[in-house]
Design a protein around this motif. Sequence first.
Motif, PDB file in Angstrom:
ATOM      1  N   GLN A  14       0.827  -1.212   0.000  1.00  0.00           N
ATOM      2  CA  GLN A  14       0.000   0.000   0.000  1.00  0.00           C
ATOM      3  C   GLN A  14       0.861   1.261   0.000  1.00  0.00           C
ATOM      4  O   GLN A  14       0.562   2.228  -0.711  1.00  0.00           O
ATOM      5  CB  GLN A  14      -0.933   0.010   1.210  1.00  0.00           C
ATOM      6  CG  GLN A  14      -2.072  -0.968   1.109  1.00  0.00           C
ATOM      7  CD  GLN A  14      -2.963  -0.920   2.339  1.00  0.00           C
ATOM      8  OE1 GLN A  14      -2.493  -0.695   3.457  1.00  0.00           O
ATOM      9  NE2 GLN A  14      -4.255  -1.144   2.131  1.00  0.00           N
ATOM     10  N   LEU A  15       1.920   1.259   0.794  1.00  0.00           N
ATOM     11  CA  LEU A  15       2.833   2.405   0.830  1.00  0.00           C
ATOM     12  C   LEU A  15       3.467   2.624  -0.534  1.00  0.00           C
ATOM     13  O   LEU A  15       3.527   3.751  -1.038  1.00  0.00           O
ATOM     14  CB  LEU A  15       3.911   2.204   1.898  1.00  0.00           C
ATOM     15  CG  LEU A  15       5.002   3.271   1.947  1.00  0.00           C
ATOM     16  CD1 LEU A  15       4.408   4.620   2.351  1.00  0.00           C
ATOM     17  CD2 LEU A  15       6.103   2.854   2.906  1.00  0.00           C
ATOM     18  N   ALA A  16       3.924   1.549  -1.143  1.00  0.00           N
ATOM     19  CA  ALA A  16       4.549   1.655  -2.462  1.00  0.00           C
ATOM     20  C   ALA A  16       3.541   2.152  -3.497  1.00  0.00           C
ATOM     21  O   ALA A  16       3.881   2.990  -4.348  1.00  0.00           O
ATOM     22  CB  ALA A  16       5.133   0.309  -2.877  1.00  0.00           C
ATOM     23  N   ALA A  17       2.316   1.678  -3.421  1.00  0.00           N
ATOM     24  CA  ALA A  17       1.291   2.124  -4.368  1.00  0.00           C
ATOM     25  C   ALA A  17       1.014   3.616  -4.210  1.00  0.00           C
ATOM     26  O   ALA A  17       0.802   4.326  -5.204  1.00  0.00           O
ATOM     27  CB  ALA A  17       0.007   1.317  -4.172  1.00  0.00           C
ATOM     28  N   ALA A  18       1.035   4.092  -2.972  1.00  0.00           N
ATOM     29  CA  ALA A  18       0.771   5.513  -2.719  1.00  0.00           C
ATOM     30  C   ALA A  18       1.945   6.392  -3.128  1.00  0.00           C
ATOM     31  O   ALA A  18       1.747   7.505  -3.625  1.00  0.00           O
ATOM     32  CB  ALA A  18       0.443   5.725  -1.244  1.00  0.00           C
ATOM     33  N   THR A  19       3.157   5.912  -2.924  1.00  0.00           N
ATOM     34  CA  THR A  19       4.333   6.739  -3.172  1.00  0.00           C
ATOM     35  C   THR A  19       4.951   6.524  -4.552  1.00  0.00           C
ATOM     36  O   THR A  19       5.673   7.394  -5.036  1.00  0.00           O
ATOM     37  CB  THR A  19       5.412   6.487  -2.101  1.00  0.00           C
ATOM     38  OG1 THR A  19       5.753   5.100  -2.102  1.00  0.00           O
ATOM     39  CG2 THR A  19       4.916   6.899  -0.729  1.00  0.00           C
ATOM     40  N   ARG A  20       4.695   5.364  -5.134  1.00  0.00           N
ATOM     41  CA  ARG A  20       5.235   5.050  -6.465  1.00  0.00           C
ATOM     42  C   ARG A  20       4.116   4.531  -7.366  1.00  0.00           C
ATOM     43  O   ARG A  20       4.049   3.348  -7.695  1.00  0.00           O
ATOM     44  CB  ARG A  20       6.345   4.000  -6.355  1.00  0.00           C
ATOM     45  CG  ARG A  20       7.635   4.471  -5.696  1.00  0.00           C
ATOM     46  CD  ARG A  20       8.309   5.617  -6.459  1.00  0.00           C
ATOM     47  NE  ARG A  20       8.638   5.286  -7.821  1.00  0.00           N
ATOM     48  CZ  ARG A  20       9.848   4.918  -8.243  1.00  0.00           C
ATOM     49  NH1 ARG A  20      10.852   4.852  -7.406  1.00  0.00           N
ATOM     50  NH2 ARG A  20      10.035   4.630  -9.507  1.00  0.00           N
ATOM     51  N   PRO A  21       3.200   5.418  -7.789  1.00  0.00           N
ATOM     52  CA  PRO A  21       2.098   4.979  -8.641  1.00  0.00           C
ATOM     53  C   PRO A  21       2.565   4.439  -9.995  1.00  0.00           C
ATOM     54  O   PRO A  21       1.797   3.777 -10.692  1.00  0.00           O
ATOM     55  CB  PRO A  21       1.239   6.244  -8.801  1.00  0.00           C
ATOM     56  CG  PRO A  21       2.130   7.379  -8.465  1.00  0.00           C
ATOM     57  CD  PRO A  21       3.145   6.847  -7.492  1.00  0.00           C
ATOM     58  N   ASP A  22       3.834   4.689 -10.328  1.00  0.00           N
ATOM     59  CA  ASP A  22       4.379   4.156 -11.575  1.00  0.00           C
ATOM     60  C   ASP A  22       4.741   2.673 -11.474  1.00  0.00           C
ATOM     61  O   ASP A  22       5.017   2.043 -12.482  1.00  0.00           O
ATOM     62  CB  ASP A  22       5.613   4.970 -12.002  1.00  0.00           C
ATOM     63  CG  ASP A  22       6.715   4.982 -10.950  1.00  0.00           C
ATOM     64  OD1 ASP A  22       6.395   5.123  -9.741  1.00  0.00           O
ATOM     65  OD2 ASP A  22       7.898   4.879 -11.327  1.00  0.00           O
ATOM     66  N   TRP A  23       4.736   2.126 -10.279  1.00  0.00           N
ATOM     67  CA  TRP A  23       5.046   0.709 -10.081  1.00  0.00           C
ATOM     68  C   TRP A  23       3.783  -0.133 -10.165  1.00  0.00           C
ATOM     69  O   TRP A  23       2.714   0.270  -9.705  1.00  0.00           O
ATOM     70  CB  TRP A  23       5.662   0.475  -8.713  1.00  0.00           C
ATOM     71  CG  TRP A  23       7.089   0.897  -8.564  1.00  0.00           C
ATOM     72  CD1 TRP A  23       7.887   1.526  -9.475  1.00  0.00           C
ATOM     73  CD2 TRP A  23       7.882   0.710  -7.395  1.00  0.00           C
ATOM     74  NE1 TRP A  23       9.124   1.745  -8.954  1.00  0.00           N
ATOM     75  CE2 TRP A  23       9.159   1.249  -7.670  1.00  0.00           C
ATOM     76  CE3 TRP A  23       7.656   0.149  -6.159  1.00  0.00           C
ATOM     77  CZ2 TRP A  23      10.194   1.235  -6.743  1.00  0.00           C
ATOM     78  CZ3 TRP A  23       8.689   0.135  -5.233  1.00  0.00           C
ATOM     79  CH2 TRP A  23       9.941   0.665  -5.530  1.00  0.00           C
ATOM     80  N   SER A  24       3.934  -1.327 -10.666  1.00  0.00           N
ATOM     81  CA  SER A  24       2.841  -2.298 -10.680  1.00  0.00           C
ATOM     82  C   SER A  24       2.790  -2.986  -9.314  1.00  0.00           C
ATOM     83  O   SER A  24       3.797  -3.561  -8.872  1.00  0.00           O
ATOM     84  CB  SER A  24       3.093  -3.338 -11.776  1.00  0.00           C
ATOM     85  OG  SER A  24       2.324  -4.493 -11.542  1.00  0.00           O
ATOM     86  N   THR A  25       1.629  -2.931  -8.666  1.00  0.00           N
ATOM     87  CA  THR A  25       1.524  -3.598  -7.358  1.00  0.00           C
ATOM     88  C   THR A  25       1.627  -5.111  -7.505  1.00  0.00           C
ATOM     89  O   THR A  25       2.163  -5.778  -6.628  1.00  0.00           O
ATOM     90  CB  THR A  25       0.219  -3.220  -6.627  1.00  0.00           C
ATOM     91  OG1 THR A  25      -0.889  -3.496  -7.475  1.00  0.00           O
ATOM     92  CG2 THR A  25       0.212  -1.764  -6.227  1.00  0.00           C
TER      93      THR A  25
END
Length: 99
Positions: A14-25
């Motif tokens: 969730q943190l990565a999705a919020a901070t790095r929207p360019d990444w695929s979860t």
Amino acid sequence: MSDVPCPATHQLIQLAAATRPDWSTDQLRDVLAQARCADMSWGRVLVAVAQLIADPDAEPPDLLAQAPEPWRRRRQPAPETAQRGAAAARAALHHSETD
């Protein structure tokens, strides 16, 4: 306490999705699973992902480059190994005393 930090994979995604929207979860989830299979500790994964999030050029697969190489992994020997070694040492000492 040896179980700190506690694994929180969902929250890290969730943190990565919020901070790095360019990444695929989905890709991050797969990479995290691979990291666990590569014997990366949760603490190491947590720090590495935080560093990757902060690096604008990083991608989730970069995490796997930080996994320990298989030949460097240390496995704790089973308790029986120490018991067998101690028994062999006692037998050798006893044998030398009877000569």
